[in-house]
Scaffold this active site. Structure first.
Site, PDB file in Angstrom:
ATOM      1  CG  ASN A   1      11.186   3.255   2.244  1.00 45.75           C
ATOM      2  OD1 ASN A   1      11.303   2.849   3.399  1.00 45.75           O
ATOM      3  ND2 ASN A   1      11.766   4.361   1.808  1.00 45.75           N
TER       4      ASN A   1
ATOM      5  CG  ASN B   1       5.650  11.871   9.554  1.00 45.81           C
ATOM      6  OD1 ASN B   1       5.746  10.747  10.060  1.00 45.81           O
ATOM      7  ND2 ASN B   1       6.560  12.349   8.707  1.00 45.81           N
TER       8      ASN B   1
ATOM      9  CE  LYS C   1      13.165   9.079   2.316  1.00 46.52           C
ATOM     10  NZ  LYS C   1      11.718   8.930   2.071  1.00 46.52           N
TER      11      LYS C   1
ATOM     12  CG  ASN D   1       8.611   9.849  13.132  1.00 50.49           C
ATOM     13  OD1 ASN D   1       8.854  10.732  13.947  1.00 50.49           O
ATOM     14  ND2 ASN D   1       8.248  10.111  11.893  1.00 50.49           N
ATOM     15  CB  THR D   2      11.588   3.598  14.143  1.00 49.40           C
ATOM     16  OG1 THR D   2      10.397   3.456  13.368  1.00 49.40           O
ATOM     17  CG2 THR D   2      11.934   2.254  14.781  1.00 49.40           C
TER      18      THR D   2
ATOM     19  N   GLY E   1       5.755   6.622   2.236  1.00 49.00           N
ATOM     20  CA  GLY E   1       5.003   7.203   3.339  1.00 49.00           C
ATOM     21  C   GLY E   1       3.594   7.589   2.952  1.00 49.00           C
ATOM     22  CG  PHE E   2       0.891   9.656  -0.516  1.00 45.75           C
ATOM     23  CD1 PHE E   2       0.803  11.005  -0.199  1.00 45.75           C
ATOM     24  CD2 PHE E   2      -0.176   9.062  -1.159  1.00 45.75           C
ATOM     25  CE1 PHE E   2      -0.330  11.742  -0.524  1.00 45.75           C
ATOM     26  CE2 PHE E   2      -1.309   9.778  -1.492  1.00 45.75           C
ATOM     27  CZ  PHE E   2      -1.386  11.123  -1.162  1.00 45.75           C
TER      28      PHE E   2
ATOM     29  CG  PHE F   1       8.490   2.630   9.974  1.00 38.94           C
ATOM     30  CD1 PHE F   1       8.571   3.761   9.188  1.00 38.94           C
ATOM     31  CD2 PHE F   1       9.671   1.985  10.336  1.00 38.94           C
ATOM     32  CE1 PHE F   1       9.814   4.248   8.764  1.00 38.94           C
ATOM     33  CE2 PHE F   1      10.896   2.453   9.906  1.00 38.94           C
ATOM     34  CZ  PHE F   1      10.975   3.587   9.131  1.00 38.94           C
TER      35      PHE F   1
ATOM     36  CB  SER G   1      12.034   6.961   9.879  1.00 35.40           C
ATOM     37  OG  SER G   1      10.952   7.441  10.654  1.00 35.40           O
TER      38      SER G   1
ATOM     39  CG  ASN H   1      13.283   9.943   6.111  1.00 33.85           C
ATOM     40  OD1 ASN H   1      12.160  10.420   6.279  1.00 33.85           O
ATOM     41  ND2 ASN H   1      13.522   8.648   6.203  1.00 33.85           N
TER      42      ASN H   1
END
Length: 370
Positions: free
Chosen positions: A151, A123, A228, A189-190, A75-76, A127, A187, A257
């Site tokens: 990842n 956040n 993950k 966020n999807t 993610g970074f 992706f 995640s 996560n």
């Protein structure tokens, strides 16, 4: 400059950076650092100054040597733009991504928020990345220096019933570059992604990816494949994931996560920020609980990468004692600054000695042996 003095300097700089939009500050800082680290002699100088060479910190997992247990979480560096520049900071490994088969812009901005009162981030990036082919081209031109994890996730436009093919496309593109691979099904966020953690779809997905991984690894060391998981799973759901991990022969678990929970947050207006995953200090306790639960259920036979709320050596050792073999930072890195990794390693050596551990490996799972 000592790590402690450097930390004080960073806190002053951080005040300026935190006045900027969080995503803008991220790209501004990393763009400057990567340009500075572009010449190999400068990188080598930084590595000599920042790494801590001590065999007590090192260990071998999946046939891969990790010089120290502190890595950078996915993610970074979503597009593998700054791999060697980040490696120069002393990380034991760098995990890039999440990478998807298709290029995608991610969710609308703003989508990254600091919750400074909680030492946390929220956040909903979604992706955002240039896609697996673009990342492959970038890595093809690079002599990667740190241990590299990649990842992978599902493209947003791909229906859930086509997820297996979508992940497989990315695996094929990036397999040859990875020291280990992580399948991200957690995640928030999807849309719908976390449903892939349910037993039946997870078995189908991981089984097909492990078979592909084995075929791509033919004639060489099989690349470790990890999964993950989310921190918001109950024990029954974690048991389902671990059952699939055992059935399919998955090599490890990344725990955890970000969380969708807002419980205990103090930052004003957090509910108005909307959807997203929370990382940082608020995740620490739950992450350690999940690590410990996985370690007990698997009797320590499945390596765990511990992520969530790790800001210093005490946090790292807690995660190791709970059962993690490696730890990763992200939010802590934002709050603590670039000398964080060196400081953590030096302080971890002090803690190991104080608590009677001969090495990092000896500390793994120690809380369950007391």
């Amino acid at each position: 400059m000592s790590a402690r003095k450097g930390s004080r300097v960073y806190r002053a700089v951080r005040g300026v950076l935190f006045g900027l939009d969080a995503e803008q500050a991220h790209y501004l800082v990393m763009g400057a650092w990567s340009r500075l680290m572009r010449p190999a002699p400068i990188r080598e100088l930084a590595q000599r100054a920042l790494r801590v060479d001590d065999p007590r910190l090192g260990q071998k997992l999946w046939g891969v040597h990790f010089a120290n247990p502190v890595g950078l979480a996915a993610g970074f560096d979503k597009d593998a733009r700054w791999v060697n520049a980040l490696g120069a900071l002393g990380f034991g490994h760098v995990e890039v991504g999440t990478v998807t088969a298709l290029a995608q812009a991610g969710n609308p901005r703003p989508r990254l928020f600091r919750l400074t009162e909680d030492e946390a981030l929220l956040n909903r990036m979604g992706f955002n990345n240039g896609g697996s082919q673009a990342v492959a081209r970038r890595l093809e031109e690079l002599r990667v220096e740190p241990v590299l994890g990649i990842n992978i996730g599902k493209s947003k436009v791909t229906p859930l019933d086509r997820a297996r093919e979508d992940y497989a496309t990315t695996l094929r593109e990036l397999h040859r570059f990875a020291d280990y691979l992580v399948v991200n099904v957690s995640s928030p966020n999807t849309p719908g992604l976390r449903s892939l953690q349910e037993k039946a779809p997870l078995r189908e997905l991981l089984g097909s990816l492990q078979a592909l991984n084995a075929s791509l690894s033919e004639g060489t060391r099989r690349t470790p494949l990890l999964v993950k998981m989310a921190p918001d799973l109950g024990e029954g759901a974690i048991d389902d994931v671990l059952e699939v991990v055992a059935e399919v022969g998955i090599d490890g678990v990344v725990a955890t996560n970000t969380t969708i929970s807002r419980q205990g947050l103090r930052a004003p207006g957090v509910e108005e920020l909307g959807a997203g995953g929370v990382s940082g200090r608020p995740l620490a306790r739950r992450s350690r609980e999940v690590i410990g639960y996985i370690y007990r259920r698997t009797r320590g036979e499945v390596p765990i990468v511990g992520v969530g709320g790790i800001f210093d050596a005490e946090d790292a050792l807690e995660a190791l004692e709970a059962g993690a073999s490696l730890v990763q930072v992200w939010t802590g890195f934002v709050y603590e600054g670039p000398l964080m990794v060196r400081r953590m390693q030096l302080e971890l050596l002090e803690l190991l000695e104080r608590r009677g551990y001969a090495s990092v490996s000896e500390a793994v799972g120690a809380s369950h042996r007391r």
